[in-house]
Design an enzyme around this catalytic site. Structure first.
Site, mmCIF file in Angstrom:
data_model
loop_
_atom_site.group_PDB
_atom_site.id
_atom_site.type_symbol
_atom_site.label_atom_id
_atom_site.label_comp_id
_atom_site.label_asym_id
_atom_site.label_seq_id
_atom_site.Cartn_x
_atom_site.Cartn_y
_atom_site.Cartn_z
ATOM 1 C CE1 TYR A 128 -3.046 -2.768 0.350
ATOM 2 C CE2 TYR A 128 -3.459 -2.287 2.418
ATOM 3 C CZ TYR A 128 -3.725 -3.248 1.188
ATOM 4 O OH TYR A 128 -4.845 -4.229 1.409
ATOM 5 N N PRO A 165 -16.014 -4.221 2.291
ATOM 6 C CG PRO A 165 -16.250 -3.812 4.666
ATOM 7 C CD PRO A 165 -15.331 -3.804 3.508
ATOM 8 N N GLY A 181 -23.478 4.892 -0.374
ATOM 9 C CA GLY A 181 -24.082 5.974 -1.074
ATOM 10 C C GLY A 181 -22.923 7.119 -1.190
#
Length: 328
Positions: free
Chosen positions: A59, A205, A213
């Site tokens: 990462y 998840p 949203g």
């Protein structure tokens, strides 16, 4: 610090917070990030009792581990620290390397970047097709014997690879993309992991933010890896947005947020499931952590299944060297 619900992963009983924090987005994948904001987010998570922190050597090509090391100064004893090796980023691109002779070097480099003397959960980030998994896990087991690592994990391993790895050394956790909109591990990985006593750690998840949203076609910044994900493109995106409206409707009826609803759905899949949503924002961490206290009834689960069944979502995924990237 607040103490949230905990869960146990694997045959050796690794205890972690019921909701973890995926740290990849603090360094890569979702556009530009601010280190000060990221460190503040990690501190806020710990203060809320979110003690299961997930990073990897790949990462940000090491930046994420260094950042987490800075964030954990004076707080190391409060967290269960997970990192991963096996995806290597270099000038020649991205590759997989899990050769046993390199495992120790990768681990020691991670320990140095993190500024710690041991890693609580050390994952093989991707399976190296050139190396028998028994050889890699054998090298990882040596690190456990030396005290540099406490528990072992795998990410995106096939059921057969889980079997072979667990026969070599106890495996505490297995990571896969798993959410309401990507459920393929339920066919074969899930029953195998449970038979072996391996805990499940779903990454993405929240559908890479989509189920919360938080995603619209014009909200993705340059450099955001979701721009190349088929689920975020064209007709699939429009179809999936319609499905997310249904998630939002059911969440509103329960007076929770969509993110909390889908995290609670994962938690309801079994006590061996610990999702690790990622975010840079303290408010989102607070929102996600609250899902640990949300219990869905059988009726809630049934209504969600009927409103957004597994077959309702559109598009395959993009994930480097993953076990499966197309819907079964």
């Amino acid at each position: 610090m607040v103490f949230m619900n905990t869960r146990s992963l694997g045959p050796e009983g690794l205890t972690v917070s019921a909701i973890g924090l995926g740290c990849m987005g603090l360094s890569q994948g979702y556009g530009a990030a601010d280190d000060a904001e990221s460190i503040a987010a990690v501190h806020h998570a710990i203060d809320l009792g979110v003690n299961f922190l997930d990073t990897a050597q790949s990462y940000g090509s090491g930046h994420n581990e260094q950042l987490l090391g800075r964030a954990l100064a004076g707080r190391r004893e409060k967290v269960v620290l997970a990192t991963k090796f096996g995806i290597v980023r270099g000038e020649d691109g991205v590759r997989v390397d899990a050769r046993p002779e390199n495992v120790r070097g990768y681990c020691e480099a991670s320990l140095a970047r993190l500024g710690v003397d041991h890693i609580d959960l050390y994952y093989q980030h991707r399976i190296d097709p050139q190396v028998p998994i028994e050889e890699t896990v054998g090298a990882m087991a040596e690190l456990v014997a030396e005290g540099k690592v406490r528990h072992l994990g795998l990410s995106e391993a096939s059921p057969e690879e889980l079997e072979r790895a667990a026969a070599t050394h106890p495996i505490s956790a297995a990571q896969y993309e798993w959410s309401v909109w990507w459920r393929d591990i339920e066919d074969d990985v899930l029953p195998t992991a449970r038979r072996l006593g391996i805990g499940l750690v779903p990454y993405s998840p929240l559908g890479r933010g989509f189920l919360a949203g938080a995603v619209s076609p014009d909200s993705l910044q340059p450099g955001d890896f979701r721009l190349a994900d088929p689920r975020f493109q064209g007709g699939s995106l429009e179809h999936n947005r319609a499905m997310s409206v249904e998630v939002g409707r059911l969440a509103a009826e329960r007076e929770v947020t969509p993110a909390q609803l889908v995290l609670a759905w994962l938690l309801a899949q079994g006590s061996d499931v610990v999702p690790i949503p990622g975010t840079r924002r303290a408010a989102r961490i607070t929102e996600n952590a609250a899902a640990a206290d949300l219990v869905l009834s059988a009726s809630d689960l049934d209504r969600l299944e009927k409103a957004v069944p597994r077959s309702a979502w559109s598009g395959d995924r993009q994930s480097f060297a993953a076990y499966r990237t197309t819907r079964s």
